[in-house]
Design a protein around this motif. Structure first.
Motif, PDB file in Angstrom:
ATOM      1  N   GLY A  60      38.257  29.378  31.861  1.00 21.32           N
ATOM      2  CA  GLY A  60      38.225  28.555  33.061  1.00 21.32           C
ATOM      3  C   GLY A  60      38.076  29.312  34.366  1.00 21.32           C
ATOM      4  O   GLY A  60      38.139  28.715  35.435  1.00 21.32           O
ATOM      5  N   THR A  61      37.867  30.631  34.294  1.00 16.82           N
ATOM      6  CA  THR A  61      37.711  31.413  35.523  1.00 16.82           C
ATOM      7  C   THR A  61      36.267  31.452  36.010  1.00 16.82           C
ATOM      8  O   THR A  61      36.018  31.723  37.182  1.00 16.82           O
ATOM      9  CB  THR A  61      38.179  32.873  35.327  1.00 16.82           C
ATOM     10  N   GLY A  62      35.315  31.229  35.104  1.00 16.70           N
ATOM     11  CA  GLY A  62      33.908  31.352  35.456  1.00 16.70           C
ATOM     12  C   GLY A  62      33.459  32.798  35.578  1.00 16.70           C
ATOM     13  O   GLY A  62      32.334  33.062  36.005  1.00 16.70           O
ATOM     14  N   LEU A  63      34.313  33.746  35.190  1.00 13.26           N
ATOM     15  CA  LEU A  63      33.971  35.163  35.301  1.00 13.26           C
ATOM     16  C   LEU A  63      33.124  35.621  34.125  1.00 13.26           C
ATOM     17  O   LEU A  63      33.311  35.162  33.001  1.00 13.26           O
ATOM     18  CB  LEU A  63      35.237  36.013  35.370  1.00 13.26           C
ATOM     19  N   ALA A  64      32.199  36.532  34.402  1.00  7.51           N
ATOM     20  CA  ALA A  64      31.354  37.142  33.378  1.00  7.51           C
ATOM     21  C   ALA A  64      31.430  38.658  33.532  1.00  7.51           C
ATOM     22  O   ALA A  64      31.764  39.169  34.613  1.00  7.51           O
ATOM     23  CB  ALA A  64      29.907  36.678  33.533  1.00  7.51           C
ATOM     24  N   VAL A  65      31.117  39.369  32.475  1.00  2.00           N
ATOM     25  CA  VAL A  65      31.089  40.828  32.531  1.00  2.00           C
ATOM     26  C   VAL A  65      30.157  41.259  33.661  1.00  2.00           C
ATOM     27  O   VAL A  65      29.047  40.748  33.799  1.00  2.00           O
ATOM     28  CB  VAL A  65      30.629  41.422  31.180  1.00  2.00           C
ATOM     29  N   GLY A  66      30.643  42.170  34.489  1.00  2.00           N
ATOM     30  CA  GLY A  66      29.863  42.665  35.631  1.00  2.00           C
ATOM     31  C   GLY A  66      30.211  41.999  36.947  1.00  2.00           C
ATOM     32  O   GLY A  66      29.861  42.522  38.006  1.00  2.00           O
ATOM     33  N   ASP A  67      30.925  40.857  36.902  1.00  2.00           N
ATOM     34  CA  ASP A  67      31.336  40.187  38.142  1.00  2.00           C
ATOM     35  C   ASP A  67      32.435  40.978  38.839  1.00  2.00           C
ATOM     36  O   ASP A  67      33.258  41.626  38.195  1.00  2.00           O
ATOM     37  CB  ASP A  67      31.888  38.786  37.857  1.00  2.00           C
ATOM     38  N   ASP A  68      32.452  40.881  40.157  1.00  2.48           N
ATOM     39  CA  ASP A  68      33.574  41.419  40.917  1.00  2.48           C
ATOM     40  C   ASP A  68      34.644  40.343  40.990  1.00  2.48           C
ATOM     41  O   ASP A  68      34.363  39.200  41.366  1.00  2.48           O
ATOM     42  CB  ASP A  68      33.144  41.812  42.323  1.00  2.48           C
ATOM     43  N   LEU A  69      35.865  40.712  40.631  1.00  3.53           N
ATOM     44  CA  LEU A  69      36.968  39.756  40.621  1.00  3.53           C
ATOM     45  C   LEU A  69      37.593  39.617  41.999  1.00  3.53           C
ATOM     46  O   LEU A  69      37.686  38.523  42.539  1.00  3.53           O
ATOM     47  CB  LEU A  69      38.035  40.189  39.611  1.00  3.53           C
ATOM     48  N   ALA A  70      38.054  40.715  42.562  1.00  2.00           N
ATOM     49  CA  ALA A  70      38.702  40.701  43.873  1.00  2.00           C
ATOM     50  C   ALA A  70      38.780  42.140  44.386  1.00  2.00           C
ATOM     51  O   ALA A  70      38.795  43.082  43.613  1.00  2.00           O
ATOM     52  CB  ALA A  70      40.111  40.113  43.750  1.00  2.00           C
TER      53      ALA A  70
END
Length: 164
Positions: A53-63
């Motif tokens: 449910g985060t919508g994050l994918a490998v390579g994304d910047d989180l914070a």
């Protein structure tokens, strides 16, 4: 008696923190003299329930939460991970420590750094998450650093850790 002696925990490789936490102190920068350098944590894998449910994918910047101190699995960069045969605790196999996020800060002396947020299950069955950065909490509420995907990851992490 040697295990109870009051000395640095890394002294003689007896109890290195990365055998407990999965990673250990590697570097720092002085955020007071340089403002607040923005160093992001990049997603390295998403195959744990913490990412649902985060919508994050490998390579994304989180914070932008890396700093002002950070940890890595191999802080000396020599492949030994601070463990030695003199250690009084068992070695934590490197293959059991999963890097969820990594960042690339520059230390106060100008050296390139590697910050790693890790997760693993100990041989005793404990689930361990180490954020690997002093600024982790900034992503939860410091103006300009917080974001919803970061909050959702943390919510999922806590829920998962509380499950039997």
């Amino acid at each position: 008696g040697e295990l109870l002696a009051t000395v640095k925990f890394r002294a003689n490789g007896r109890r290195p923190e990365n055998m407990l936490l999965g990673s250990a102190y590697q570097g720092w920068f002085d955020s007071d003299s340089k403002g607040y350098p923005r160093v992001p944590y990049r997603v390295m894998r998403t195959d744990f329930p913490f990412f649902e449910g985060t919508g994050l994918a490998v390579g994304d910047d989180l914070a932008d939460v890396v700093g002002y101190l950070w940890d890595s699995r191999d802080p000396a960069g020599n492949g030994k991970r601070l463990w030695s045969p003199a250690s009084r605790i068992g070695e934590l196999p490197a293959s059991s420590v999963h890097v969820l996020f990594e960042g690339r800060p520059t230390s106060g002396d100008g050296a390139p750094g590697l910050a790693e947020a890790v997760y693993f299950k100990s041989q005793a069955g404990a689930r361990v998450f180490n954020a690997g950065t002093m600024r982790w909490a900034w992503g939860l509420g410091r103006p300009g650093f917080e974001n919803d995907r970061f909050r959702k990851f943390n919510e999922n992490l806590l829920v998962s850790m509380l499950k039997p």
